[in-house]
Write a protein that holds these residues in place. Structure first.
Motif, PDB file in Angstrom:
ATOM      1  N   LEU A  98      -2.661  -8.405   6.402  1.00 40.70           N
ATOM      2  CA  LEU A  98      -1.994  -9.003   7.561  1.00 40.70           C
ATOM      3  C   LEU A  98      -1.140  -8.026   8.364  1.00 40.70           C
ATOM      4  O   LEU A  98      -1.282  -7.916   9.576  1.00 40.70           O
ATOM      5  N   THR A  99      -0.207  -7.346   7.708  1.00 40.52           N
ATOM      6  CA  THR A  99       0.711  -6.447   8.414  1.00 40.52           C
ATOM      7  C   THR A  99       1.039  -5.257   7.526  1.00 40.52           C
ATOM      8  O   THR A  99       0.732  -5.249   6.323  1.00 40.52           O
ATOM      9  N   ARG A 100       1.702  -4.274   8.108  1.00 42.20           N
ATOM     10  CA  ARG A 100       2.155  -3.124   7.317  1.00 42.20           C
ATOM     11  C   ARG A 100       3.176  -3.546   6.265  1.00 42.20           C
ATOM     12  O   ARG A 100       3.259  -2.961   5.197  1.00 42.20           O
ATOM     13  N   HIS A 101       3.963  -4.555   6.581  1.00 40.32           N
ATOM     14  CA  HIS A 101       4.967  -5.022   5.627  1.00 40.32           C
ATOM     15  C   HIS A 101       4.308  -5.698   4.430  1.00 40.32           C
ATOM     16  O   HIS A 101       4.723  -5.487   3.281  1.00 40.32           O
ATOM     17  N   THR A 102       3.301  -6.512   4.664  1.00 39.19           N
ATOM     18  CA  THR A 102       2.633  -7.180   3.530  1.00 39.19           C
ATOM     19  C   THR A 102       1.840  -6.173   2.696  1.00 39.19           C
ATOM     20  O   THR A 102       1.624  -6.394   1.503  1.00 39.19           O
ATOM     21  N   ALA A 122       1.052   5.188  -8.103  1.00 38.05           N
ATOM     22  CA  ALA A 122       2.415   5.072  -8.629  1.00 38.05           C
ATOM     23  C   ALA A 122       3.214   6.355  -8.443  1.00 38.05           C
ATOM     24  O   ALA A 122       4.205   6.583  -9.129  1.00 38.05           O
ATOM     25  N   GLU A 123       2.783   7.205  -7.517  1.00 42.92           N
ATOM     26  CA  GLU A 123       3.501   8.455  -7.276  1.00 42.92           C
ATOM     27  C   GLU A 123       4.793   8.218  -6.497  1.00 42.92           C
ATOM     28  O   GLU A 123       4.885   7.313  -5.672  1.00 42.92           O
ATOM     29  N   GLY A 124       5.803   9.044  -6.749  1.00 39.13           N
ATOM     30  CA  GLY A 124       7.050   9.001  -5.992  1.00 39.13           C
ATOM     31  C   GLY A 124       8.153   8.242  -6.707  1.00 39.13           C
ATOM     32  O   GLY A 124       7.976   7.733  -7.818  1.00 39.13           O
ATOM     33  N   ASP A 125       9.324   8.169  -6.059  1.00 35.39           N
ATOM     34  CA  ASP A 125      10.495   7.511  -6.635  1.00 35.39           C
ATOM     35  C   ASP A 125      10.879   6.233  -5.896  1.00 35.39           C
ATOM     36  O   ASP A 125      11.960   5.670  -6.134  1.00 35.39           O
ATOM     37  N   SER A 126      10.024   5.772  -4.995  1.00 32.81           N
ATOM     38  CA  SER A 126      10.334   4.564  -4.244  1.00 32.81           C
ATOM     39  C   SER A 126      10.280   3.342  -5.158  1.00 32.81           C
ATOM     40  O   SER A 126       9.753   3.380  -6.273  1.00 32.81           O
ATOM     41  N   LEU A 127      10.846   2.239  -4.679  1.00 39.60           N
ATOM     42  CA  LEU A 127      10.791   0.985  -5.432  1.00 39.60           C
ATOM     43  C   LEU A 127       9.345   0.568  -5.669  1.00 39.60           C
ATOM     44  O   LEU A 127       8.983   0.110  -6.760  1.00 39.60           O
ATOM     45  N   PHE A 128       8.509   0.738  -4.631  1.00 42.09           N
ATOM     46  CA  PHE A 128       7.088   0.415  -4.757  1.00 42.09           C
ATOM     47  C   PHE A 128       6.463   1.195  -5.912  1.00 42.09           C
ATOM     48  O   PHE A 128       5.759   0.638  -6.751  1.00 42.09           O
ATOM     49  N   ALA A 129       6.743   2.509  -5.963  1.00 40.00           N
ATOM     50  CA  ALA A 129       6.156   3.357  -6.997  1.00 40.00           C
ATOM     51  C   ALA A 129       6.646   2.961  -8.388  1.00 40.00           C
ATOM     52  O   ALA A 129       5.875   2.955  -9.356  1.00 40.00           O
ATOM     53  N   ARG A 130       7.935   2.618  -8.508  1.00 38.05           N
ATOM     54  CA  ARG A 130       8.473   2.239  -9.819  1.00 38.05           C
ATOM     55  C   ARG A 130       7.872   0.921 -10.300  1.00 38.05           C
ATOM     56  O   ARG A 130       7.567   0.765 -11.487  1.00 38.05           O
ATOM     57  N   MET A 150       0.846  -1.196   0.000  1.00 42.82           N
ATOM     58  CA  MET A 150       0.000   0.000   0.000  1.00 42.82           C
ATOM     59  C   MET A 150       0.872   1.233   0.000  1.00 42.82           C
ATOM     60  O   MET A 150       1.880   1.292   0.678  1.00 42.82           O
ATOM     61  N   ASN A 151       0.463   2.256  -0.744  1.00 45.47           N
ATOM     62  CA  ASN A 151       1.199   3.504  -0.804  1.00 45.47           C
ATOM     63  C   ASN A 151       0.735   4.403   0.338  1.00 45.47           C
ATOM     64  O   ASN A 151      -0.313   5.027   0.273  1.00 45.47           O
ATOM     65  N   TYR A 152       1.519   4.471   1.429  1.00 46.39           N
ATOM     66  CA  TYR A 152       1.096   5.219   2.599  1.00 46.39           C
ATOM     67  C   TYR A 152       1.018   6.713   2.332  1.00 46.39           C
ATOM     68  O   TYR A 152       0.162   7.409   2.849  1.00 46.39           O
TER      69      TYR A 152
END
Length: 512
Positions: free
Chosen positions: A366-370, A34-42, A1-3
């Motif tokens: 389940l968790t913030r990590h998942t 998909a905003e930002g430059d994080s790995l998640f966003a990319r 999730m994109n916090y």
């Protein structure tokens, strides 16, 4: 999730949009995913270029709930249940439970109507709230309590996916003995993975049409079997043994039909917020009830041939449901009959798509990590897990796996007892919910009442269950020598009544 996106949802331009008393607070637009430059966003940006659904459990804004096709709500469930797995439930009636056709048919009809009602109800929540089913469940179990429910849902999704692909692989092997079981498992699993990776739209698109070839083959099965003259309907039996057999068969029917409850809202979150709740309910009901009744009644009818025809009984004992269908189709139709069996084996894809799409969403709860892992990656991981279970299970422990899944299946009755009591007794209206609170544990129920009632429901299930390896004390009293399974009934009743009392106290003490 994109916090970051979640936080922006509080101040999004749509935040002032109201539907009744519901607002678009805490939504996440498609662009924000998909905003930002994080790995998640990319990763999300790359997935978007490929047409992959980027959204996970983030709340859908009302202006993005634009799925205009009402029929897709029905055809998703139509395809997911017009499958050999549903046929197999009906076919258990005679060889496993010792019933005749009439008592089997009455059980199938009335129990399925009850079993699918919770799924129909929760499907109507999707368009109004824009929340997935497990996220929606936070309003029943609390932010932390829902994690227990999610664990049961994950086990059920992956476990039944493994059992389903084993059944499909067995059909492939019955047609061609040189075709190894692991190859059949991979064919079905990878096909399912491709569809579920792309997400909501492709799942709905596939399910919109995939019921047609399966339905045609089942019609061929019906016609060939009716022409064979092997149908047999013994007179209705009476007494405690018959009562116990009906109750145990009813548990199998109920468990299959009600299994979709924990996914229900996942497939309506993109429906327009103004969509009629009655329309959503009726399309869901129609999409579920028709294939369940058709396939299970057909399975029960064909299984009656095992009473007087030795060939049917030998085929069933040797190869299970695949052998039963092969006995119907292959002798009269030859190679075309084998082709029909291949079509039915591939129907498992339609059955597994809701399992694998929804398990990825459940894992994010389940968790913030998942939550930080994109939905489509969880889809691939989930597929890898059930393949790893299915391949060794094909030869060694499929029966043990099925027994385990049947036991944990009682959790659904507990889930329904708690969630339906919360909705109909304490909330009473969709306007009593604040869907924007789904991220705030302090504004959700504490979950103490729900978790306590869950434990009480487990006690009820144990008291009432009747399985090959264990029969509860009440289950023993519900039939003849082998008892009868009333685990679902007691699990629902125990959990609902205890939650009713505990939730009243919890609301008085915590005020939420």
């Amino acid at each position: 999730m994109n916090y970051e996106a979640e936080k922006k949802g509080w101040n999004s331009p749509a935040a002032d949009v109201e539907q009744g008393q519901m607002t678009d607070l805490n939504v996440v637009s498609k662009d924000e995913l998909a905003e930002g430059d994080s790995l998640f966003a990319r990763i999300q940006a790359f997935a978007g270029k490929l047409g992959v659904e980027q959204r996970g459990i983030e709340r859908v804004p009302s202006d993005e709930r634009t799925d205009s096709s009402m029929s897709q709500v029905g055809t998703l469930w139509l395809s997911a249940n017009m499958v050999i797995s549903a046929f197999a439930i009906g076919a258990l009636a005679v060889p496993v439970f010792g019933l005749g056709f009439i008592d089997s048919a009455l059980t199938i009809i009335f129990v399925n109507i009850i079993a699918i009602t919770p799924a129909c109800i929760f499907s109507t929540f999707g368009p109004k709230f824009g929340l997935r089913q497990m996220v929606l469940s936070r309003f029943f179990f609390g932010y932390y309590g829902v994690k227990l429910v999610a664990c049961f849902n994950i086990l059920a999704c992956l476990g039944w996916s493994a059992v389903n692909v084993i059944v499909g692989a067995q059909l492939f092997h019955a047609i061609n003995h040189d075709f190894p079981g692991w190859a059949g498992i991979l064919v079905i699993s990878i096909s399912t993975l491709v569809i579920c990776t792309f997400g909501y739209k492709i799942v709905h698109l596939y399910e919109h049409w995939s019921w047609i070839p399966s339905f045609i083959v089942f019609l061929i099965v019906l016609g060939v079997f009716a022409h064979s003259g092997h149908f047999y309907s013994p007179p209705l039996a009476t007494g405690p043994t018959e009562a116990g057999a009906v109750l145990s068969f009813a548990a199998s029917v109920f468990g299959f039909g009600t299994g979709w409850t924990s996914y229900a809202a996942d497939y309506t979150v993109y429906q327009p917020v103004g969509r009629s709740r009655t329309s959503v309910y009726l399309w869901t009901f129609g999409g579920l009830i028709f294939p369940l009744l058709f396939t299970q009644l057909l399975g029960a009818a064909i299984s009656t041939a095992t009473i007087n025809d030795q060939n049917y009984m030998v085929s069933y004992e040797a190869s299970g449901i695949g052998g039963l269908l092969a006995q119907v189709l292959v002798p009269p139709l030859g190679r075309f009959g084998e082709f029909c069996l291949v079509v039915l084996a591939l129907s498992i894809v339609a059955n597994n798509c809701p399992n694998i799409y929804s398990v990825s969403l459940t894992l994010q709860v389940l968790t913030r990590h998942t939550q930080r892992v994109p939905r489509f990656i969880w889809t691939a991981i989930g597929t890898g897990v059930y393949i790893a279970v299915a391949i060794p299970g094909y030869d060694h422990f499929v029966a043990a796996l099925e027994n385990f899944l049947l036991v944990i299946g009682y959790w659904l009755a507990i889930y329904e007892g708690i969630s339906l009591t919360e909705h109909f007794v304490f909330r009473r209206s969709l306007l009593a919910y604040r869907p924007e609170d789904y991220l705030d544990a302090k504004k959700l129920p504490p979950g103490i009442a729900a978790l306590s009632a869950f434990g009480v429901g487990i006690v009820g299930a144990v008291l009432g269950l009747s399985q090959t390896w264990f029969t509860g004390p009440i289950g023993k009293l519900a039939g003849g020598e082998f008892g009868g399974d009333v685990g679902f009934e007691l699990a629902f009743g125990f959990s609902a009544l205890s939650y009713l009392c505990l939730r009243f106290v919890e609301r008085r003490y915590f005020g939420r």
